[in-house]
Structures are given as C-alpha cells and as structure tokens.
Scaffold this motif. Structure first.
Motif, PDB file in Angstrom:
ATOM      1  N   GLU A 136      -4.536   0.284  -7.743  1.00 20.74           N
ATOM      2  CA  GLU A 136      -3.105   0.195  -8.021  1.00 20.74           C
ATOM      3  C   GLU A 136      -2.479  -0.992  -7.289  1.00 20.74           C
ATOM      4  O   GLU A 136      -1.693  -1.763  -7.856  1.00 20.74           O
ATOM      5  CB  GLU A 136      -2.426   1.495  -7.593  1.00 20.74           C
ATOM      6  CG  GLU A 136      -0.963   1.594  -7.931  1.00 20.74           C
ATOM      7  CD  GLU A 136      -0.697   2.029  -9.360  1.00 20.74           C
ATOM      8  OE1 GLU A 136       0.482   2.105  -9.729  1.00 20.74           O
ATOM      9  OE2 GLU A 136      -1.672   2.275 -10.112  1.00 20.74           O
ATOM     10  N   VAL A 137      -2.841  -1.151  -6.006  1.00 21.72           N
ATOM     11  CA  VAL A 137      -2.282  -2.244  -5.203  1.00 21.72           C
ATOM     12  C   VAL A 137      -2.747  -3.592  -5.732  1.00 21.72           C
ATOM     13  O   VAL A 137      -1.951  -4.530  -5.885  1.00 21.72           O
ATOM     14  CB  VAL A 137      -2.676  -2.078  -3.713  1.00 21.72           C
ATOM     15  CG1 VAL A 137      -2.219  -3.282  -2.897  1.00 21.72           C
ATOM     16  CG2 VAL A 137      -2.098  -0.804  -3.144  1.00 21.72           C
TER      17      VAL A 137
ATOM     18  N   ILE B 185       0.842  -1.207   0.000  1.00 22.45           N
ATOM     19  CA  ILE B 185       0.000   0.000   0.000  1.00 22.45           C
ATOM     20  C   ILE B 185       0.872   1.250   0.000  1.00 22.45           C
ATOM     21  O   ILE B 185       0.681   2.167  -0.812  1.00 22.45           O
ATOM     22  CB  ILE B 185      -0.958  -0.005   1.216  1.00 22.45           C
ATOM     23  CG1 ILE B 185      -2.050  -1.055   1.028  1.00 22.45           C
ATOM     24  CG2 ILE B 185      -1.570   1.376   1.427  1.00 22.45           C
ATOM     25  CD1 ILE B 185      -2.862  -1.334   2.290  1.00 22.45           C
ATOM     26  N   LEU B 186       1.849   1.303   0.903  1.00 21.96           N
ATOM     27  CA  LEU B 186       2.699   2.492   0.985  1.00 21.96           C
ATOM     28  C   LEU B 186       3.557   2.652  -0.263  1.00 21.96           C
ATOM     29  O   LEU B 186       3.751   3.773  -0.756  1.00 21.96           O
ATOM     30  CB  LEU B 186       3.589   2.427   2.237  1.00 21.96           C
ATOM     31  CG  LEU B 186       3.054   3.243   3.432  1.00 21.96           C
ATOM     32  CD1 LEU B 186       1.729   2.680   3.915  1.00 21.96           C
ATOM     33  CD2 LEU B 186       4.054   3.284   4.578  1.00 21.96           C
ATOM     34  N   PHE B 187       4.054   1.542  -0.805  1.00 16.25           N
ATOM     35  CA  PHE B 187       4.881   1.632  -2.018  1.00 16.25           C
ATOM     36  C   PHE B 187       4.037   2.121  -3.197  1.00 16.25           C
ATOM     37  O   PHE B 187       4.488   2.965  -3.986  1.00 16.25           O
ATOM     38  CB  PHE B 187       5.497   0.261  -2.327  1.00 16.25           C
ATOM     39  CG  PHE B 187       6.345   0.254  -3.567  1.00 16.25           C
ATOM     40  CD1 PHE B 187       7.528   0.972  -3.625  1.00 16.25           C
ATOM     41  CD2 PHE B 187       5.944  -0.447  -4.700  1.00 16.25           C
ATOM     42  CE1 PHE B 187       8.311   0.979  -4.772  1.00 16.25           C
ATOM     43  CE2 PHE B 187       6.708  -0.450  -5.853  1.00 16.25           C
ATOM     44  CZ  PHE B 187       7.900   0.269  -5.892  1.00 16.25           C
TER      45      PHE B 187
ATOM     46  N   LEU C 252      -0.039   9.967   1.649  1.00 10.46           N
ATOM     47  CA  LEU C 252       0.896   9.553   2.695  1.00 10.46           C
ATOM     48  C   LEU C 252       0.948  10.602   3.795  1.00 10.46           C
ATOM     49  O   LEU C 252       0.930  11.806   3.517  1.00 10.46           O
ATOM     50  CB  LEU C 252       2.299   9.360   2.108  1.00 10.46           C
ATOM     51  CG  LEU C 252       2.543   8.092   1.293  1.00 10.46           C
ATOM     52  CD1 LEU C 252       3.877   8.195   0.570  1.00 10.46           C
ATOM     53  CD2 LEU C 252       2.518   6.858   2.188  1.00 10.46           C
ATOM     54  N   ALA C 253       1.019  10.150   5.043  1.00 13.55           N
ATOM     55  CA  ALA C 253       1.313  11.063   6.148  1.00 13.55           C
ATOM     56  C   ALA C 253       2.810  11.376   6.116  1.00 13.55           C
ATOM     57  O   ALA C 253       3.602  10.640   5.511  1.00 13.55           O
ATOM     58  CB  ALA C 253       0.919  10.423   7.471  1.00 13.55           C
ATOM     59  N   LYS C 254       3.190  12.463   6.768  1.00 14.21           N
ATOM     60  CA  LYS C 254       4.610  12.848   6.745  1.00 14.21           C
ATOM     61  C   LYS C 254       5.487  11.745   7.320  1.00 14.21           C
ATOM     62  O   LYS C 254       6.566  11.458   6.804  1.00 14.21           O
ATOM     63  CB  LYS C 254       4.805  14.150   7.519  1.00 14.21           C
ATOM     64  CG  LYS C 254       4.271  15.366   6.796  1.00 14.21           C
ATOM     65  CD  LYS C 254       4.583  16.648   7.543  1.00 14.21           C
ATOM     66  CE  LYS C 254       4.069  17.861   6.771  1.00 14.21           C
ATOM     67  NZ  LYS C 254       4.341  19.128   7.483  1.00 14.21           N
ATOM     68  N   LEU C 255       5.017  11.116   8.402  1.00 10.25           N
ATOM     69  CA  LEU C 255       5.803  10.032   8.988  1.00 10.25           C
ATOM     70  C   LEU C 255       5.834   8.826   8.058  1.00 10.25           C
ATOM     71  O   LEU C 255       6.841   8.122   7.979  1.00 10.25           O
ATOM     72  CB  LEU C 255       5.216   9.644  10.348  1.00 10.25           C
ATOM     73  CG  LEU C 255       6.089   8.767  11.240  1.00 10.25           C
ATOM     74  CD1 LEU C 255       7.377   9.488  11.629  1.00 10.25           C
ATOM     75  CD2 LEU C 255       5.348   8.339  12.497  1.00 10.25           C
ATOM     76  N   GLY C 256       4.731   8.603   7.326  1.00  9.64           N
ATOM     77  CA  GLY C 256       4.688   7.491   6.372  1.00  9.64           C
ATOM     78  C   GLY C 256       5.706   7.647   5.260  1.00  9.64           C
ATOM     79  O   GLY C 256       6.232   6.650   4.736  1.00  9.64           O
TER      80      GLY C 256
END
Length: 867
Positions: A80-81, A56-58, A135-139
């Motif tokens: 997309e995922v 998901i993050l990628f 995305l969150a900044k930390l993500g």
C-alpha cells in the motif's frame, strides 16, 4: 556530402547551450541535497516524522488497521505504501515499519507487531510475508482528527492520490521517541524522552511562555531510553537541552550477587541504547582472553524476550567486582556516549533546536490543529443547522409544502417552487426537504428535529467562543495532553547519576524526605516517605519491600534528598553517598545492589547509617562526634571532622578485632548519655564523657560486658539530657513484644559493667532485637524478615517498667521475626491513619486509645491492650 550536412550542423550547434560544469554540478547537487534534507533524512518538528514513517501510519489508517481490529500481513501494508505514496525499495519501507514496532528502539511503539520482529541481540526480523501489523493505541493518536481538515493534503508522486503533508499528532512524538538520520551536509540525532515528563514540560510552557530552559528541565529532566541504563553525568545533557548540541554518556545497569560457593557474579540487567547484546558479550569474552579484563572466569548472554536482558559474568575467586565493573565501562560498550544533535525541519528549513524550541513548535502546531478542527466542526455544525432550519420551516408550513410538491411536474420544478414560496428557503434547504422521508413528519420525529437543532445552536455558540478565545484553545490543548499522559504515561526507565564535579546538582533535585531502605543482602533504594501508611498497633501490616526468599529488609532510614549519608560497615569502614544518588524505587521494588554505588570490599556489608545535613558546615562538623559500638560491647568516639572529607574508596572508622563486628553508629554533641543493650535483655547507661576521643584507626574501649558467647549487643542510643528530656527508651523483642520505659529507671553506672534488666526475656517474647530513643510525636516503623512493614504511633505504645516483658506490637507469622525498627518524625512526614484498616490486638475487643496506662510493673498478661 559536405554541402548536404552543412545546414544540419549549423542547426544542431544552435540547439547546444554551453554550461559551466562547475555551476551545473553545484546547482544539481544543491537540488539533490535539499530533496534529501527535506524529503528523506530529517524529521519535521511538528509530528517528528520523516516522510516514510508518516506514509506508513497514514496507509495503515486508510486500511483500517486500528488497534482494535485484526492484524494484517506486513506485505499488505508495504505494498500500500509503495504503490500509493512512497516509490522506493520495499526493504526500506518494511524496516522503517519494523522499527516503529520494536520496544527496544522506540521509547513508545506506534505499531503493534505480531510475529518475529527481531531482538536486541541483532537478529533480523522475519520476512514481511510472515509478520503482521496494526496500529498501536498510541499510534492512532498520531492521526486523530485527520478527517477534520486539520492538516494540508498534497498529491502523491503520480498525482493519483492525496497524502497528508503532516500528521495532526496529539503526542509530542519528536521529543518522546527521538530521531536519527544522515542528510547531505548535516545530520540529526535526537534522544527519546519520557512521555509524562515531556507533557508536563508542554503544559508548563503553555502556562508560562517566558519559562526558561532550566525551569523546563525541572519537568523534562534528561533523555529516557527504552532499554533503561544509567545516564552518567548531566553536563552534556544540559548542554543539549540549552543549545541543541551535547553529549550524553549512558552506562548499562548491573548487579553483583554472591553464589552459594562464595564466588561473585556480575549480572548485566540493561545495556545502553542501541547496543547489541551478543556483540557486547563477545567483546567481553575477547577482552578476557586478551587479559585486558582480568578476574572473569566465564561470560554468557542469558537474555530472552520474556525476562529481558541478563548477561552473566562469573568471577574468579580472586576477582574483585568493582575492578571488573570499571574495566567493563572503560573497554566495552557497557558505557557508550551519544551525541545530541537536535536538527529538524521547521517551516521547510533545517534548524538546530533547544528544548524550549522543540516544545514551543509542537504546542503552536497543536494550537493550529485545534483551531482548524474547531473551524471544521463549526462549518459542519452550521451546515447541519441550516438544513434542520429548512426542515423546521417546512414543518411549520407542512400542508402548503405537500400541496406545492404534489402540484409540481418534476423535482426541479418543486425545488424552484419551494425557493420562491417566500418562506426564506434556499437551494440546499429545498433539496433536503425534497429528500425528507415521510416518517420524519410524525410528531415524535418533529420533536427530535427541534431538539437536534437546539443542541446544534448551543454547539455552534461554543465553537465560536473557542475560536474567539485563545485561552480556551490552549486549555483544550492542556486537557488533551493530560488525557494522553494519564493513559500512556509511565515512569522513567533510565536512571540519572550525577558526577561529583557537577556542583549545581542540588539545585536540580527537589528537597524532600525519603525512606532509605537496605535489605539484608545489600539492595538499597529511596522511596517517598508518604508511601508508608500509618496503622494501628497489632495490625497485620503492609508489604514494605519485595525481596528474595532468603532476603529481608534490615535498615529503614529517613533522610532529606539534599543530605549526605555516612555508611558504616561491619568490618569498620566508612563510605559517603549523597541521598539523591540513591536510585528511587517503589515501596515494593527490590532496589539496587549497594556494591554498585559504593566500593565495598568483598564480604563486607553496611551495618549503620548516619544522616549529615552538610559536611561543609565547619561549625557543625567541629562540634559533633561519631560514637561507634560493636557486637562484643566495644565503644569508640571519634570527631566528626575526621569523616568530613569523602573518599570514593572509603576510610577505616574503627579497627574491629577478629570475631567482632561493628553494630551501630550515632552522632553526638559531646554532652550525651549512652545506653547499650544486649540480646539477653540487659542495658547499661553511662556518660559520653567517659569515652575518650580517639582517631579513626583506634580499637575503642569496653562499653558493656558481654560474657556469654551467644550474647551480643543489639542496640545503642545516645541522648542529651537537656534537649531530649521528653524521650523514653523503646525496646522491641524478636517476636513482636515491646514497651517504652523512662530513662530514669536505668541507673547511672560506669561503662564496661553488666548493666540492668531492660526487658523480661521469655520464650514467648524472644530475645531483644533493638533499642531506640523515641518521643511521643514520632512514629515507629517495624520491618519483619518476610518483608511485612507496619507503622504505628509511639504515643500508643505502653510505657512500662524496665523489668516487664511489654505488650504485643505486631502479630508475627510462624517462623517470621522482626528484622529492623526505626522511628519517623510524624511532623515531617504527614500520613493519615487508616481508621479501621486493621483489627485491634489479638484477643482484645478494645479499640486503640481506649485503654488506661497499666501499673508500672504489670506483666503483659495483666495489662489492658493499648494501641
């Protein structure tokens, strides 16, 4: 027919391979279970992710959904995922992504969601076509440097795309956000932790690889849940940290408030992790109807996304808050236990990990990422430097190069000619020279090429030094972790409460001085003493506590975290509480209702606090007494040994007659002199020996005569003439006037008399509000009912005769009054004076410390201002 089919049957029989069904099922199930374990249900110890979260993050990163970019529909990300990396159900991907955006499930969210993402009451999120994400900044930091060959990539399910086998995270995600999953034959249940604490633990491990788990727990104290709550007991937590398996008990947070009608309310402000608020409310209602929980008239869930959790229980007139609270903990999910089971994938195999294992695996992974990143940057820098070196060679032979190129029929011929010209150029450099734009041949551009080449050579030398120096690589890791902590670190949300049988608690608690604050309505907290600034006398002051309009700070007390406090209430009860058990709060926070910490009877409130270093020290306990006084002038002395055995329900310290209240408690060594002061400005001084010792249930004897119905005792001090010879009597009035007076000015009398004048009470000064025995090295802290607090040096307060009205210590707003005064030991609590921070005393141009001592009996108007 038989002859025709005979050969075919023989052929088919030869193709059939007999297999033992038991062996086949075993092999097939093992293959399936390993697929589930490694590829679905358990997180990788390095980035803390299961494959679905990693994908998901990628995918979001590939779509360019950074924190500073517009949101995109969730359905776009899910598609997309699914299409590229994760061919499973769209619901499984969407709900996994939703969870990454829910701040009640994730201690630190990695996805920034817009729209309805559900809530703590169990409501489902909106469909993926309605919600949007980025995305969150930390993500984003989970994917830092992924383009720099920091991790291995693998082919996706149909070999059409490449995906990372791991994310090059900068944050210790597994410890910070935890994980849970059920595989085949095993499961994992890892608790979330505080980011600042975990990073401190990682840095401590880097500094000392032989660090013990107990030493790591000085940094990573316990789990820290996104919904707050109270961790009840540390034994299970400690077991989880040491072995990877344990049990943590979490309680919801609640306060007890009194309505104007006099009835009490229990307000639940936080529920345990993953507890559904609606389900909890309904369960409480069912138990009330079934008479399992008694004393509750009504329960309602008033929670919302803006103000957070608020579940209100209205009690009946005869309902006792503490009894109801204990029933809630016993019968509902307001107290929940979580099994710690730290199972993660390490080098392709599932392992149970303790705290040190988790930290060491992450640190070593970061070391690998930093090494691979440096190698990549070195390769790229060397490539660029190689080309620039070719440019410089060409520029040194510019005329020859131009002539050679003009004489060549094709680019290939020109390239070969450059390689064979004898200047040391290779094919890569020759191609770059042929692609060079003519504008780069100007003098300024030549300088830029030379400057870039020199900078690259410096960078290459630095990168080679990093690769050759392991210490530098770990320093880089520490620096990057510190940056993450400074940017995203926060304070704990979950409080820690230790059980009485956890005898080694003090070893886990740092010994330091703290300021104990109790408000008029009974909210208590402890604050590091250095949060209070020292100011000039007459200054405006700083806010000392955020309270409600009708509340104000009433008690300020300095104690060590290893000491025990004795709380004495106005109805004459005594309760015990270790200082470290008091919740920590900022100077401006409200604190926690004291009813949640000690079992006060309804309508009672704390009036006095005593700080005892060690109740188990027999010599100390047997040599000290506790002296109590009431507002009507009664005084009583009881041996400290009678208060040395703590009870959770408290004990009776003095029998208070109707219409009277306990006011003050002091600890003495048997040789003290006692002074009591009343609101009208009188004070009396007599020997402690004139008060005979009595048991805890006694009423006491007369200390000072209080004949006016409106008059009452406002303070009591106990001073040993030998050890406290340097001390003076400090008195303060409600409108901010005060002074110091020598003890000798108060004549020695028998107890029970009227006493002598201690301050001249006028309309300008207001009534007397407090009396302290102070020394020159101490500071005075004054708190007003509005919450304004000021700290000043005792030495800067004028020493005057007992019949004067004193000097102005603090400017008070119209309608405000002084609520509490206390002294602080300046040597124990080092706080710098903020020079020039506040103006000098009103109507004065003098600076603090310039004035000379006034005449002994001068009035306030006659004397020069003293700070």
């Amino acid at each position: 027919m038989e002859e025709n089919f005979g050969p075919q049957e023989t052929q088919d029989t030869n193709r059939i391979i007999p297999v033992n069904i038991e062996e086949q099922m075993k092999t097939a199930y093992i293959d399936y279970s390993m697929s589930v374990i490694v590829g679905r249900a358990l997180p990788d110890v390095r980035d803390g992710f299961k494959p679905v979260h990693r994908r998901i993050l990628f995918a979001m990163n590939e779509l360019g959904l950074n924190a500073n970019k517009p949101y995109k529909k969730s359905a776009r990300v899910v598609g997309e995922v699914l299409g590229k990396y994760h061919p499973h159900g769209d619901g499984s991907v969407y709900f996994a992504m939703v969870r990454l955006a829910q701040d009640w499930n994730m201690r630190y969210t990695l996805v920034d969601g817009q729209g309805n993402f559900g809530n703590q009451d169990g409501d489902d999120p909106a469909a993926m076509r309605y919600t949007e994400v980025r995305l969150a900044k930390l993500g984003e930091h989970m994917l830092d440097d992924i383009e720099k060959d920091t991790v291995d990539f693998q082919l996706n399910f149909d070999d059409s795309e490449k995906e990372p086998s791991i994310l090059p995270t900068r944050i210790p995600q597994l410890l910070v956000n935890g994980s849970s999953g059920i595989a085949v034959g095993m499961a994992t249940n890892m608790m979330p932790h505080n980011l600042s604490e975990v990073i401190d633990g990682c840095i401590a491990y880097i500094d000392n690889r032989e660090i013990t788990i107990d030493e790591l727990m000085e940094h990573v104290k316990a789990p820290d849940f996104p919904t707050g709550g109270i961790i009840y007991g540390m034994e299970g937590v400690k077991a989880g940290m040491h072995t990877g398996r344990g049990r943590v008990v979490v309680r919801g947070q609640l306060t007890v408030e009194t309505k104007p009608s006099g009835r009490e309310q229990i307000i639940i402000t936080a529920v345990p992790y993953q507890v559904n608020r609606d389900s909890l409310t309904n369960r409480i209602g069912e138990l009330v109807n079934e008479k399992v929980i008694e004393g509750v008239a009504h329960v309602n869930n008033e929670s919302n996304n803006k103000e957070g959790t608020r579940i209100v229980l209205d009690l009946k007139r005869d309902g006792v808050a503490n009894v109801v609270i204990n029933q809630l903990y016993k019968h509902t999910e307001l107290q929940t236990s979580f099994g710690i089971n730290n199972v993660a994938i390490v080098k392709g195999r599932p392992r149970t990990l303790n705290l040190k294992d988790l930290i060491s695996e992450f640190v070593e992974f970061r070391h690998e990422v930093v090494t691979r990143r440096t190698q990549y940057e070195l390769r790229e820098a060397e490539k660029r430097a190689h080309i620039l070196q070719g440019y410089l060679i060409a520029l040194d032979h510019l005329d020859e190069v131009i002539a050679l190129i003009r004489a060549s029929a094709t680019p290939d011929v020109a390239r070969e000619a450059l390689i064979n010209a004898g200047w040391g150029l290779d094919e890569i450099q020759a191609r770059a020279i042929l692609e060079l734009r003519l504008q780069r041949l100007t003098g300024m551009e030549r300088e830029k090429i030379k400057e870039e080449y020199d900078q690259l050579m410096t960078l290459i030398a630095d990168l080679r030094d990093i690769l050759g120096n392991e210490g530098r690589r770990y320093e880089i890791i520490k620096t990057e972790l510190t940056e993450i902590k400074d940017k995203y670190g926060d304070k704990r949300k979950s409080e820690i409460t230790y059980l009485d049988n956890e005898v080694s608690i003090k070893d886990l608690i740092k010994e330091e001085d703290v300021v104990i604050t109790i408000s008029h309505l009974g909210y208590i907290k402890r604050t590091p003493a250095d949060e209070f600034r020292s100011q000039r006398r007459g200054g405006r002051g700083v806010l000392g506590g955020k309270t409600r309009d009708e509340d104000y700070i009433e008690h300020l007390f300095v104690a060590s975290t290893h000491h025990t406090l004795l709380f004495f209430t106005e109805k004459g009860r005594c309760y015990w509480l270790n200082v470290y058990q008091i919740p920590e709060g900022e100077k401006t926070s409200k604190g926690r209702a004291i009813q949640n910490l000690i079992q006060l009877i309804p309508g009672d409130k704390v009036r006095a606090i005593l700080d005892v270093k060690d109740l188990k020290d027999e010599e100390f306990v047997s040599g000290h007494n506790i002296v109590l006084c009431t507002k009507k002038g009664v005084i009583k002395k009881t041996a400290l040994v009678d208060f040395s055995r703590p009870r959770t329900t408290g004990v009776n310290a003095i029998t208070v007659i109707e219409g009277d209240e306990l006011l003050e408690a002091r600890m003495t060594d048997g040789n003290s002199e006692i002074m009591m002061a009343v609101k009208s400005g009188r004070a009396i001084r007599f020997s402690e020996k004139s008060v005979r010792p009595t048991g805890r249930g006694a009423i006491g004897v007369g200390g000072i005569e209080v004949d006016d119905a409106k008059d009452e005792v406002v303070g009591m001090i106990c001073v040993n003439p030998e050890t406290d010879a340097s001390k003076t009597v400090l008195v303060v009035s409600e409108k901010g006037f005060g002074k110091r007076t020598a003890f000798d000015e108060y004549r020695f009398t028998n107890r029970g008399g009227k006493g002598v004048k201690t301050i001249s009470v006028t309309e300008k000064t207001g009534n007397l509000v407090g009396m302290l025995a102070v020394s020159q090295t101490e500071d005075l802290m004054i708190t007003c009912k509005s919450g304004v607090t000021i700290r000043m040096k005792v030495a800067n307060i004028s020493e005057l005769g007992r019949a004067t009205q004193g000097v102005k210590l603090i400017r008070i707003d119209e309608g405000d009054e002084i609520a509490a005064i206390t002294q602080l030991d300046e040597e124990e609590i080092q706080v710098e004076i903020m020079e020039g921070e506040t103006p000098a005393v009103e109507g004065s141009s003098e600076t603090p410390g310039d004035a000379t001592p006034p005449a002994e009996n001068a009035s306030e108007e006659e004397q020069p201002p003293v700070a």
